[in-house]
Design an enzyme around this catalytic site. Structure first.
Site, PDB file in Angstrom:
ATOM      1  N   HIS A 103      -1.974 -12.600  -6.843  1.00  0.00           N
ATOM      2  CA  HIS A 103      -1.387 -13.454  -5.814  1.00  0.00           C
ATOM      3  C   HIS A 103      -2.393 -14.536  -5.430  1.00  0.00           C
ATOM      4  O   HIS A 103      -3.597 -14.419  -5.687  1.00  0.00           O
ATOM      5  CB  HIS A 103      -1.008 -12.631  -4.588  1.00  0.00           C
TER       6      HIS A 103
ATOM      7  N   GLU B  43      -3.691 -15.379  -2.605  1.00  0.00           N
ATOM      8  CA  GLU B  43      -4.772 -14.931  -1.728  1.00  0.00           C
ATOM      9  C   GLU B  43      -5.846 -14.167  -2.514  1.00  0.00           C
ATOM     10  O   GLU B  43      -7.039 -14.352  -2.287  1.00  0.00           O
ATOM     11  CB  GLU B  43      -4.231 -14.017  -0.621  1.00  0.00           C
TER      12      GLU B  43
ATOM     13  N   CYS C 185       1.451 -10.463   1.845  1.00  0.00           N
ATOM     14  CA  CYS C 185       2.084  -9.156   1.691  1.00  0.00           C
ATOM     15  C   CYS C 185       1.075  -8.069   2.078  1.00  0.00           C
ATOM     16  O   CYS C 185      -0.071  -8.355   2.421  1.00  0.00           O
ATOM     17  CB  CYS C 185       2.544  -8.965   0.253  1.00  0.00           C
TER      18      CYS C 185
ATOM     19  N   CYS D 278      -2.158  -8.132  -0.086  1.00  0.00           N
ATOM     20  CA  CYS D 278      -3.076  -9.214   0.251  1.00  0.00           C
ATOM     21  C   CYS D 278      -3.686  -9.019   1.637  1.00  0.00           C
ATOM     22  O   CYS D 278      -4.864  -9.305   1.857  1.00  0.00           O
ATOM     23  CB  CYS D 278      -2.353 -10.554   0.164  1.00  0.00           C
TER      24      CYS D 278
END
Length: 331
Positions: free
Chosen positions: A216, A218, A246, A249
Site C-alpha cells: 500500500h 503508506e 486500513c 497500514c
C-alpha cells in the site's frame, strides 16, 4: 508461452515497453507471466541479449552477465542472478550444456527476433536509465513547483513569516503520487512522509505490479523513509495519504511511531481511523498518532471515483477481461 509472429514487436516498441515496466519497483518475475505472458518473455529476452551471440560462457561468466543486467536494464526486478538464470534456462532463453557448466544465448520467441537484431544490451540499459532519470526529474520538478507555490502563500503577520507549511500542499504531493499509481493500473492512492517540514519519502499503491498485498502507499513510503533515516522509528515524522489508512497500514504507522497522520478521503469499507474501526483511539495500544481527516477529501475521493468508473467502462468495452478486478472492493 505463445509465439505469435503476426504480432511482432519493433525495436522501438521493445524499448518503450521495457521502460514502462521499469517504472515499477521490486517486480517479481512470476507477476510478469499474467495475461498472455508477453511481458515475461520481453524481460527474459532482454536478459538473454546480454549473452554474446554464438558464444559459450562458464557459469561464473554467466553470473556476471546477469548481475550486469540486474544492475542496469533489469534493475526493477526483485530477483537475483541465480533465480533469473533458472528462469532463462527453464524457458529456453538461455541454453545450458549437458554437463550444466556452460551457457549460451538460446532462441528468442519469434515475435521478438526481428527487434533483437536491432538492439544491444547497451541500448536496453541506456533506455531504462534515461527513462528512470527523466521520471525522477519530473517528480522532483513537480515537488519543487508545489513547494514554491506554498512558499508564495506563506502568511506574513507583523513582519514575522510563518514557517509551518500548509497540510494541503503536502496532500497535493500525495495526490501526485496517487496519479503514479493510476498510470500503472493500480488503485490511485498516494502517500508522503514529512519530517521538519521537508519531504522525506513518498509512496504509491503497487500491490498488483509487485505481487505484494502489503504494498500500500503508506507501507511503501514508510519503508523508504526508514531506509532513508536508517531507523525503523519515525517518531518525528508526519504521514500524508489520500485515503484513510486500513488496519494493516494503521498498525505499521503505530509500529513506526509516526506522530501525526493526515488523510484525504474516508474509506467506509476498510478505514481504520474511524470509518470502520479507530485504532489510533484504542487505549490499550501503546502509541497514538494525532489524526487529521478530510484534507482535500473531495479531490482525493474524486480521483478514486474516476479510476473505478474508468475500470468499469474498460471492462464493459472488453478492454479488460470479464473477471478482472475493478479494485473497489466489490469483487
Amino acid at each position: 508461452m505463445n509465439e505469435n509472429a503476426t504480432n511482432a514487436l519493433s525495436a522501438g516498441g521493445w524499448l518503450e515497453r521495457l521502460t514502462q515496466l521499469a517504472t515499477r519497483q521490486h517486480v517479481h518475475l512470476s507477476s510478469l507471466s499474467q495475461k498472455d505472458g508477453r511481458d515475461l518473455e520481453l524481460v527474459l529476452a532482454s536478459a538473454a541479449l546480454h549473452f554474446p551471440a554464438q558464444q559459450l560462457l562458464t557459469e561464473p561468466q554467466a553470473n556476471e552477465v546477469l548481475k550486469g543486467f540486474l544492475a542496469g536494464a533489469g534493475s526493477f526486478l526483485d530477483t537475483d542472478h541465480v533465480e533469473l538464470r533458472r528462469w532463462l534456462v527453464d524457458f529456453g532463453f538461455v541454453g545450458r550444456s549437458d554437463y550444466g557448466a556452460d551457457y549460451r544465448r538460446g532462441a528468442l520467441p519469434e515475435w521478438l527476433r526481428g527487434a533483437a537484431e536491432q538492439l544491444s544490451a547497451h541500448a536496453l540499459a541506456e533506455a531504462v536509465l534515461s527513462a528512470t532519470h527523466t521520471r525522477a526529474a519530473e517528480r522532483e520538478a513537480r515537488k519543487q513547483a508545489w513547494l514554491a507555490k506554498a512558499a508564495q502563500a506563506v502568511e506574513v503577520t507583523e513582519g514575522v513569516v510563518a514557517t509551518r507549511v500548509d497540510d494541503e500542499m503536502f496532500m497535493r504531493l500525495a495526490l501526485d503520487q496517487a496519479h503514479n499509481a493510476w498510470a500503472l493500473g493500480e488503485v490511485p492512492v498516494g502517500a508522503v512522509i514529512v519530517k521538519d517540514g521537508q519531504v522525506l519519502a513518498t509512496g504509491f499503491n503497487q500491490p498488483i505490479g509487485n505481487a505484494d498485498p502489503t504494498a500500500h502507499a503508506e507501507i511503501q513510503a514508510i519503508r523508504a523513509a526508514a531506509e532513508m533515516l536508517g531507523n525503523y522509528r519515525l517518531s518525528h515524522c508526519e504521514l500524508y495519504v489520500t485515503l484513510e489508512p486500513c488496519a494493516m497500514c494503521a498498525g505499521a504507522i503505530q509500529h513506526a511511531r509516526i506522530r501525526r497522520v493526515v488523510f484525504g478521503a474516508n474509506d467506509p469499507k476498510t478505514g481504520a481511523c474511524g470509518s470502520v474501526v479507530d485504532l489510533f483511539a484504542e487505549a490499550k495500544l501503546n502509541h497514538h498518532a494525532t489524526v487529521r481527516a478530510g484534507v482535500l477529501a473531495d479531490e482525493c475521493g474524486a480521483l478514486l471515483s474516476r479510476f473505478f468508473a474508468e475500470r468499469r467502462e474498460l471492462r464493459r468495452g472488453g478492454s479488460l477481461p470479464a473477471d478482472a478486478e475493478i479494485g473497489d472492493g466489490t469483487e
